[in-house]
Design a protein around this motif. Structure first.
Motif, PDB file in Angstrom:
ATOM      1  N   LEU A  21      28.462 -18.466  12.926  1.00  0.00           N
ATOM      2  CA  LEU A  21      29.499 -17.445  13.023  1.00  0.00           C
ATOM      3  C   LEU A  21      30.809 -17.931  12.403  1.00  0.00           C
ATOM      4  O   LEU A  21      31.453 -17.210  11.642  1.00  0.00           O
ATOM      5  N   LEU A  22      31.186 -19.156  12.701  1.00  0.00           N
ATOM      6  CA  LEU A  22      32.404 -19.716  12.116  1.00  0.00           C
ATOM      7  C   LEU A  22      32.292 -19.859  10.596  1.00  0.00           C
ATOM      8  O   LEU A  22      33.253 -19.603   9.872  1.00  0.00           O
ATOM      9  N   ALA A  23      31.123 -20.251  10.100  1.00  0.00           N
ATOM     10  CA  ALA A  23      30.931 -20.365   8.656  1.00  0.00           C
ATOM     11  C   ALA A  23      31.034 -18.993   8.001  1.00  0.00           C
ATOM     12  O   ALA A  23      31.637 -18.850   6.921  1.00  0.00           O
ATOM     13  N   GLY A  24      30.486 -17.976   8.634  1.00  0.00           N
ATOM     14  CA  GLY A  24      30.598 -16.617   8.092  1.00  0.00           C
ATOM     15  C   GLY A  24      32.034 -16.141   8.052  1.00  0.00           C
ATOM     16  O   GLY A  24      32.485 -15.561   7.053  1.00  0.00           O
ATOM     17  N   ILE A  25      32.770 -16.382   9.118  1.00  0.00           N
ATOM     18  CA  ILE A  25      34.182 -15.998   9.165  1.00  0.00           C
ATOM     19  C   ILE A  25      34.982 -16.763   8.109  1.00  0.00           C
ATOM     20  O   ILE A  25      35.837 -16.189   7.417  1.00  0.00           O
ATOM     21  N   ALA A  26      34.677 -18.035   7.923  1.00  0.00           N
ATOM     22  CA  ALA A  26      35.373 -18.837   6.918  1.00  0.00           C
ATOM     23  C   ALA A  26      35.074 -18.342   5.505  1.00  0.00           C
ATOM     24  O   ALA A  26      35.976 -18.283   4.660  1.00  0.00           O
ATOM     25  N   LEU A  27      33.828 -17.960   5.236  1.00  0.00           N
ATOM     26  CA  LEU A  27      33.490 -17.451   3.908  1.00  0.00           C
ATOM     27  C   LEU A  27      34.190 -16.128   3.623  1.00  0.00           C
ATOM     28  O   LEU A  27      34.680 -15.905   2.511  1.00  0.00           O
ATOM     29  N   VAL A  28      34.242 -15.245   4.602  1.00  0.00           N
ATOM     30  CA  VAL A  28      34.938 -13.973   4.412  1.00  0.00           C
ATOM     31  C   VAL A  28      36.428 -14.210   4.188  1.00  0.00           C
ATOM     32  O   VAL A  28      37.041 -13.606   3.301  1.00  0.00           O
TER      33      VAL A  28
END
Length: 118
Positions: free
Chosen positions: A11-18
């Protein structure tokens, strides 16, 4: 607890990519707003009027009918794949009732004239 850690990290990686993509767009994209660029533009037609005009309900009826029959088709495919191996006569009768209800609904819609496009 390791499973939750994997979910949290994903979830954190997804938020960081966005956030990185939005930041890169903000830095790299040219920004030159003008009144012509900020007007509503749809299908090559310039906006006229207030935008709150009555649309045809027929399009909504077609969309709902499509969704109803598409979802029903989604139920039919998995059933058809396992009918010979795992399901018995009771399942066949249940599916015949299901398809019968769909046919009655389609005949009702056709009789009321809702399938005419014009």
């Amino acid at each position: 607890m390791r499973e939750y850690l994997v979910v949290a990290l994903t979830l954190l990686a997804g938020i960081a990519l966005v956030a990185a993509a939005m930041g890169a767009r903000r830095v790299l994209a040219p920004a030159d707003p003008s009144p012509a660029k900020l007007t509503t533009y749809e299908s090559g037609v310039d906006p006229v009027g207030s935008g709150w005009e009555q649309g045809s309900v027929r399009y909504v009826v077609f969309a709902l009918l499509y969704v109803i029959f598409a979802v029903d088709a989604v139920y039919l495919f998995p059933w058809a794949l396992v009918i010979r191996t795992e399901l018995g006569l009771a399942s066949l009768v249940e599916m015949a009732i299901f398809i019968g209800v769909l046919v009655v609904a389609l005949l009702h819609v056709w009789r009321r004239g809702l399938l005419r496009w014009w």
